[in-house]
Enzyme design. Structure first.
Site, PDB file in Angstrom:
ATOM      1  N   TYR A 151       0.855  -1.181   0.000  1.00  0.00           N
ATOM      2  CA  TYR A 151       0.000   0.000   0.000  1.00  0.00           C
ATOM      3  C   TYR A 151       0.892   1.231   0.000  1.00  0.00           C
ATOM      4  CZ  TYR A 151      -3.479   3.449   1.517  1.00  0.00           C
ATOM      5  OH  TYR A 151      -4.303   4.549   1.597  1.00  0.00           O
ATOM      6  N   ASP A 246       9.429   2.868  -0.378  1.00  0.00           N
ATOM      7  CA  ASP A 246       8.419   3.540   0.424  1.00  0.00           C
ATOM      8  C   ASP A 246       8.621   3.180   1.893  1.00  0.00           C
ATOM      9  OD1 ASP A 246       6.185   4.553   1.647  1.00  0.00           O
ATOM     10  OD2 ASP A 246       4.729   3.596   0.311  1.00  0.00           O
ATOM     11  N   LYS A 278       4.305   9.298   8.622  1.00  0.00           N
ATOM     12  CA  LYS A 278       4.011   8.805   9.973  1.00  0.00           C
ATOM     13  C   LYS A 278       4.975   9.335  11.041  1.00  0.00           C
ATOM     14  CE  LYS A 278       1.626   4.779   8.075  1.00  0.00           C
ATOM     15  NZ  LYS A 278       0.241   4.708   8.491  1.00  0.00           N
TER      16      LYS A 278
HETATM   17  N1  PLP Z   1       2.894   4.231   2.131  1.00  0.00           N
HETATM   18  C1  PLP Z   1       2.787   3.327   3.116  1.00  0.00           C
HETATM   19  C2  PLP Z   1       3.785   2.207   3.188  1.00  0.00           C
HETATM   20  C3  PLP Z   1       1.785   3.418   4.074  1.00  0.00           C
HETATM   21  O1  PLP Z   1       1.689   2.505   5.049  1.00  0.00           O
HETATM   22  C4  PLP Z   1       0.860   4.499   3.981  1.00  0.00           C
HETATM   23  C5  PLP Z   1      -0.234   4.625   4.961  1.00  0.00           C
HETATM   24  O2  PLP Z   1      -0.532   3.755   5.736  1.00  0.00           O
HETATM   25  C6  PLP Z   1       1.007   5.419   2.948  1.00  0.00           C
HETATM   26  C7  PLP Z   1       2.041   5.264   2.044  1.00  0.00           C
HETATM   27  C8  PLP Z   1       0.065   6.568   2.816  1.00  0.00           C
HETATM   28  O3  PLP Z   1       0.268   7.482   3.840  1.00  0.00           O
HETATM   29  P1  PLP Z   1      -0.900   8.508   4.252  1.00  0.00           P
HETATM   30  O4  PLP Z   1      -1.964   7.691   4.900  1.00  0.00           O
HETATM   31  O5  PLP Z   1      -0.221   9.473   5.171  1.00  0.00           O
HETATM   32  O6  PLP Z   1      -1.366   9.158   2.995  1.00  0.00           O
END
Ligand code: PLP
Length: 448
Positions: A151, A246, A278
């Site tokens: 994700y 990511d 985060k």
């Molecule tokens: N990338 C990863 C690995 C994530 O776990 C998340 C959110 O859980 C995101 C991107 C997206 O972040 P946001 O919820 O701050 O848009």
């Protein structure tokens, strides 16, 4: 089957949920919060401190969601709250450069020396969206490779076979993503380097980037096999594509330099671009893209790739991020690892005592439980295996933990998040809730 959801309905949260549903789609502003896959009434939280959250009915829970990651120091850490209050007292947002943004960027670069420049944004979604645009802009190519079960936020191009809420709701992707956008995303099975080689052999000259969770935790915790991430870096480079790692979830959580610090830094390789979120905002909206100066300076105002944000680098949010990172020293990471090790062992022992086949997978201080004999015997290496687990055991397990005063992620596809504030008292409370939760998981009936 026992109806855990009805037994524990809390009056005030029930009332607030009904009211919220009349104002917000599904009563929430992010889908997993609605308890869709576990049923029952989401607890409306009114305060949080250390390892605890308190709901509108005055019930206190040991929290293993930790705001989905940011709260590594525990909730309302005094140093972070103080930094936020001081920043807020000086003004909430200026729309001009501020010293705090540079300080936060410097702290990121100090921890991740493989990067030379940082762009601050407000959400992880923005960070991955920008990284993809940057990769397309610098390569002049359109295709993106992503992995099933990973994700990366709700970026159109990255929603196909995504983990997290998309997996929780068992959706293949999202309506509203155009066919043209979907066609530009190649989705491959996770941990399968041969599939990556094959995709590049076929369309390598059209692929702008491979994006991967540094260590996936949105299909449950499914760590990369040894050599997988290094292999991605090698294959991408050989074909003139970029590797976007990511680290929105893992960054500054699994170690001082995120997953890369545990793997790439040790093995001597780095992705082209990192995304963070985060923890880097300490509970307020901050995320980041980082990489080499050559790549990052392709962003506006220096380069032709546009990216901007009214609240990017917001002074209050960056103060929270900086205070969090500065407080997250080696002792914090040691504590997080210790808590995760003790807790995962206790969960496993409780499930085993009730004869529940399971596998706990860990990536640093992140871990999650996979139910079922297949997961138990073979482990879970990809999304297909994560989906094939005995998902139905999670809801009764979750509700029994909630009844025992423990707030778990309301989805089997999410990691459990610990904090350095999870002391022995909090851990004891979790451990006492485990036997009845394990019994509930054991008694769960498969769907008919
Ligand atoms: N990338 C990863 C690995 C994530 O776990 C998340 C959110 O859980 C995101 C991107 C997206 O972040 P946001 O919820 O701050 O848009």
């Amino acid at each position: 089957m026992i109806d855990f959801t009805a037994a524990s309905a809390p009056a005030r949260s029930t009332e607030l949920f009904a009211r919220a549903r009349a104002a917000l789609p599904g009563g929430v502003n992010s889908p997993v919060r609605a308890y869709g896959s576990v049923g029952g009434t989401p607890r409306f939280l009114v305060s949080a401190r250390g390892p605890y959250v308190t709901d509108a009915d005055g019930r206190e829970y040991v929290d293993l969601v930790c705001s989905w990651g940011p709260a590594i120091l525990g909730h309302a850490h005094p140093g972070v709250v103080d930094a936020v209050q001081r920043a807020a007292a000086k003004g909430l947002s200026f729309g001009a450069p501020t010293p705090g943004e540079t300080e936060l960027a410097e702290e990121i670069l100090r921890r991740v020396p493989a990067a030379e420049r940082v762009r601050l944004v407000s959400t992880g979604t923005e960070a991955t969206m920008t990284a993809v645009r940057l990769a397309r802009g610098v390569t002049g190519r359109d295709l993106i490779v992503k992995f099933a079960g990973c994700y990366h936020g709700h970026v159109d191009a990255l929603l196909a076979q995504a983990g997290s809420g998309v997996a929780t709701l068992a959706l293949p992707g999202s309506a509203g993503v155009t066919a043209a956008t979907a066609a530009e995303t190649i989705v491959l099975p996770y941990n399968d380097l041969a599939a990556v080689e094959a995709a590049f052999a076929e369309r390598g000259d059209q692929i702008a980037a491979v994006i991967t969770e540094a260590s996936p935790a949105n299909m449950g915790v499914v760590p990369p096999l040894p050599g997988f991430n290094a292999g991605l870096a090698r294959i991408a480079r050989a074909h003139g594509a970029l590797l976007i790692q990511d680290e929105v979830l893992t960054g500054f959580r699994v170690g001082p330099a995120g997953w890369w610090g545990l793997e790439g830094a040790v093995e001597g390789w780095a992705p082209d671009l990192f995304t963070f979120g985060k923890v880097v905002g300490g509970g307020l909206p901050v995320a980041a893209i980082a990489g080499s100066a050559v790549l990052m300076e392709q962003l506006a105002p220096l380069g032709p790739i546009y990216q901007a944000g009214t609240l990017s680098g917001n002074p209050v949010a960056t103060a929270a991020g900086l205070a969090t990172l500065r407080a997250a020293g080696p002792e914090v990471y040691a504590r997080l690892d210790d808590v995760a090790a003790r807790l995962s062992a206790a969960v496993s022992a409780a499930l085993s005592a009730e004869g529940v086949a399971h596998r706990i997978q860990r990536a640093g201080n992140l871990f999650s439980v996979f139910f079922g004999p297949d997961a138990s015997s073979a482990g879970v290496r990809d999304f297909a295996a994560a989906q094939a687990q005995e998902v139905y055991r999670h809801a009764p397990f979750f509700h029994a933990m909630l009844a025992g005063g423990v707030n778990l992620p309301p989805s089997v596809f999410e990691a459990w998040f610990v904090s350095a504030a999870h002391d022995d008292t909090a851990l004891d409370r979790i451990v006492s809730a485990l036997p009845s939760a394990a019994r509930a998981a054991a008694a769960a009936d498969p769907p008919t």
